[in-house]
Scaffold this active site. Structure first.
Site, PDB file in Angstrom:
ATOM      1  N   HIS A  72      -5.257   7.827  11.458  1.00 50.38           N
ATOM      2  CA  HIS A  72      -5.951   9.061  11.061  1.00 50.38           C
ATOM      3  C   HIS A  72      -7.429   8.759  10.848  1.00 50.38           C
ATOM      4  O   HIS A  72      -7.793   7.888  10.077  1.00 50.38           O
ATOM      5  CB  HIS A  72      -5.348   9.621   9.760  1.00 50.38           C
ATOM      6  CG  HIS A  72      -4.095  10.399   9.983  1.00 50.38           C
ATOM      7  ND1 HIS A  72      -3.673  11.396   9.147  1.00 50.38           N
ATOM      8  CD2 HIS A  72      -3.179  10.333  10.979  1.00 50.38           C
ATOM      9  CE1 HIS A  72      -2.549  11.910   9.603  1.00 50.38           C
ATOM     10  NE2 HIS A  72      -2.218  11.278  10.711  1.00 50.38           N
ATOM     11  N   TYR A 201      -5.685  17.742   1.240  1.00 55.98           N
ATOM     12  CA  TYR A 201      -5.640  17.680  -0.225  1.00 55.98           C
ATOM     13  C   TYR A 201      -6.210  19.003  -0.724  1.00 55.98           C
ATOM     14  O   TYR A 201      -7.368  19.319  -0.433  1.00 55.98           O
ATOM     15  CB  TYR A 201      -6.508  16.536  -0.766  1.00 55.98           C
ATOM     16  CG  TYR A 201      -5.977  15.136  -0.497  1.00 55.98           C
ATOM     17  CD1 TYR A 201      -6.162  14.522   0.733  1.00 55.98           C
ATOM     18  CD2 TYR A 201      -5.314  14.419  -1.494  1.00 55.98           C
ATOM     19  CE1 TYR A 201      -5.686  13.234   0.975  1.00 55.98           C
ATOM     20  CE2 TYR A 201      -4.842  13.128  -1.262  1.00 55.98           C
ATOM     21  CZ  TYR A 201      -5.034  12.548  -0.031  1.00 55.98           C
ATOM     22  OH  TYR A 201      -4.565  11.272   0.203  1.00 55.98           O
ATOM     23  N   PRO A 293      -1.187   8.924  -7.695  1.00 55.51           N
ATOM     24  CA  PRO A 293      -1.126   8.825  -6.228  1.00 55.51           C
ATOM     25  C   PRO A 293      -2.274   9.506  -5.478  1.00 55.51           C
ATOM     26  O   PRO A 293      -2.492   9.208  -4.304  1.00 55.51           O
ATOM     27  CB  PRO A 293       0.215   9.469  -5.879  1.00 55.51           C
ATOM     28  CG  PRO A 293       0.599  10.284  -7.056  1.00 55.51           C
ATOM     29  CD  PRO A 293      -0.030   9.652  -8.246  1.00 55.51           C
ATOM     30  N   LYS A 297      -3.780   4.870  -3.318  1.00 53.30           N
ATOM     31  CA  LYS A 297      -4.271   3.506  -3.529  1.00 53.30           C
ATOM     32  C   LYS A 297      -3.223   2.485  -3.998  1.00 53.30           C
ATOM     33  O   LYS A 297      -3.433   1.275  -3.896  1.00 53.30           O
ATOM     34  CB  LYS A 297      -5.424   3.521  -4.547  1.00 53.30           C
ATOM     35  CG  LYS A 297      -6.689   4.123  -3.987  1.00 53.30           C
ATOM     36  CD  LYS A 297      -7.371   3.169  -3.015  1.00 53.30           C
ATOM     37  CE  LYS A 297      -8.319   3.830  -2.072  1.00 53.30           C
ATOM     38  NZ  LYS A 297      -7.855   3.945  -0.703  1.00 53.30           N
TER      39      LYS A 297
END
Ligand code: FAD
Ligand code: DHB
Length: 390
Positions: A72, A201, A293, A297
């Site tokens: 991505h 997101y 989350p 990471k």
């Protein structure tokens, strides 16, 4: 039994460390308190940094990842009814992330380990590190009603947040830092094409949402939920309706649904234990630190810890120098705190807190607007998202 490195925990950090050690000719045994199927049933991380992929290559466990992982080059931030793409590749001068599930990473590492003949003991109860402040540490565990002892040179505590390794350290020599967030993530897996070819997101007054994937035909979605929610109260329909409400209209309309085959709630926490070395015991991955989350990471940090520890142990055996293991805690923590900061920042900017009012929502939207329109701010985000160097 005797080995050079006793590894407690067969998650990604224990398996990756074990495989790198085996490749370097350093003998190791892995213990896990549960069985293989249980470990492979856990659905967690999905986004791998290039450094993590490089380590899996070094561990000769990345063949399937290269064939099936999805590179991505960007992701989207959605807020205030719109979305903006963060071009990771362009902003970082050619870096990207790979979408490949933690379950698959774990499966690949297990397969390589089995082929190497190295020993993993599953269903090992009450694994306990002993005498790690002496030159002859050992680990005990119970299996089938019998207590076993493994003598070793070093113990690697790769046993996650609730493991036995950190708990074995006397309170007076360890310092912990913690922030617990007042919400969780409700995650769902379904065999249906993802709503977008990249991750989204989303900040929304009803709460955070994340659209992720495992493949072109398998979607992974998350919505922020309160900590007293029960998975049983979330029918698939209720989940899809809530997810749609939190996405910009064009994505909500494009969302395809299918029956879920996994649904679970994860709490969110930031946690760091310092130091990460206690003489001959090392803490690695989630055993030493947890990040929320948001920002993807946790597994990547576990991998960078493994890198520092493996290099230190290799130097110890090859060059009879303890310089690398002496620097482990300090090097690992320097990278850990930067990821803890990044994950905290992403979490704070993207979620609705119990005291978030109209003012706070506007501030979040202003920050996202600035972030997506300032090259400097987008670059800082991209640099952290693809992973700081190690
Ligand atoms: P774990 O995976 O917890 O493994 C520890 C192992 O030790 C387990 O197998 C356990 O059974 C074993 N164990 C525990 N106690 C004992 C004991 N007493 N004796 C023997 N064995 C024991 N990270 C990312 O980088 N990217 C993401 O996209 C991402 N998304 C996430 C999404 C969710 C919903 C969650 C919950 C986490 C996510 N993470 C992500 C975080 C990531 O999953 C963890 O950081 C990672 O699993 C840490 O690996 P670990 O091997 O250190 O610990
Ligand atoms: C996934 C999880 C994350 O925490 C994240 O930031 C991105 C993706 C996932 O499970 O796909």
């Amino acid at each position: 039994m005797r080995t050079q490195i006793a590894i407690i925990g067969s998650g990604p950090s224990g398996l990756l460390l074990g495989q790198l050690l085996t490749e370097a000719g350093i003998d190791n045994v892995i213990l896990d308190r549960v069985g293989k199927d249980y470990i492979l049933g856990r659905v967690r991380a999905g986004v791998l940094e290039e450094g993590t992929v490089g380590l899996l290559d070094e561990a000769r466990s990345a063949f399937r990842l290269h064939a099936e992982g999805l590179p991505h080059d960007g992701f989207s931030l959605a807020f205030d009814g719109r979305d903006h793409r963060i071009d990771l590749y362009e902003l970082t001068g050619g870096k990207r992330v790979t979408v490949y599930g933690q379950t698959e990473v774990t499966r690949d590492l297990m397969i390589t380990r089995e082929a190497s003949g190295a020993l993993t003991v599953y269903d090992a109860a009450n694994a306990t590190p002993h005498d790690f402040d002496s030159s002859s540490p050992y680990v005990t565990y119970e299996k089938d009603g019998v207590t076993h002892r493994i003598d070793c040179d070093f113990i690697a505590g790769c046993d996650g947040f609730h493991g036995a390794s950190r708990k074995a350290v006397p309170e007076k020599v360890i310092r912990t830092f913690e922030k617990v967030y007042p919400f969780g993530w409700l995650g769902l897996l379904a065999d249906v094409a993802p709503v977008n070819h990249e991750l989204i997101y989303a900040n929304h007054p009803r709460g955070f949402a994340l659209c992720s994937m495992r493949s072109a035909t398998r979607s992974r979605y998350y919505i922020q939920c309160s900590l007293d929610e029960k998975v049983e109260d979330w029918s698939d329909d209720r989940f899809w309706d809530e997810l749609r409400r939190r996405l910009p209209t064009h994505h909500a309309q494009a969302l395809k649904t299918a029956p879920s085959f996994e649904k679970s709630i994860a709490p969110l926490r930031s946690f760091v234990a310092e130091p990460m070395r206690f003489d001959r015991l090392f803490l690695v991955g989630d055993a030493a630190h947890i990040v929320p989350p948001t920002g993807a990471k946790g597994l990547n940090l576990a991998a960078s810890d493994v890198h520092y520890l493996f290099e230190g142990l290799r130097e110890f055996y090859d060059a009879r120098s303890s310089a690398g293991i002496d620097a482990y805690s300090q090097k690992a923590l320097a990278r850990v705190w930067k990821a803890v900061r990044f994950s905290w920042w992403m979490t704070t900017m993207m979620h609705r807190f119990p005291d978030t009012g109209d003012f706070d929502q506007k501030i979040q939207e202003a920050e996202l607007d600035y972030l997506t329109h300032s090259r400097a701010a987008s670059t800082a985000l991209a640099e952290n998202y693809v992973g700081l160097p190690f």
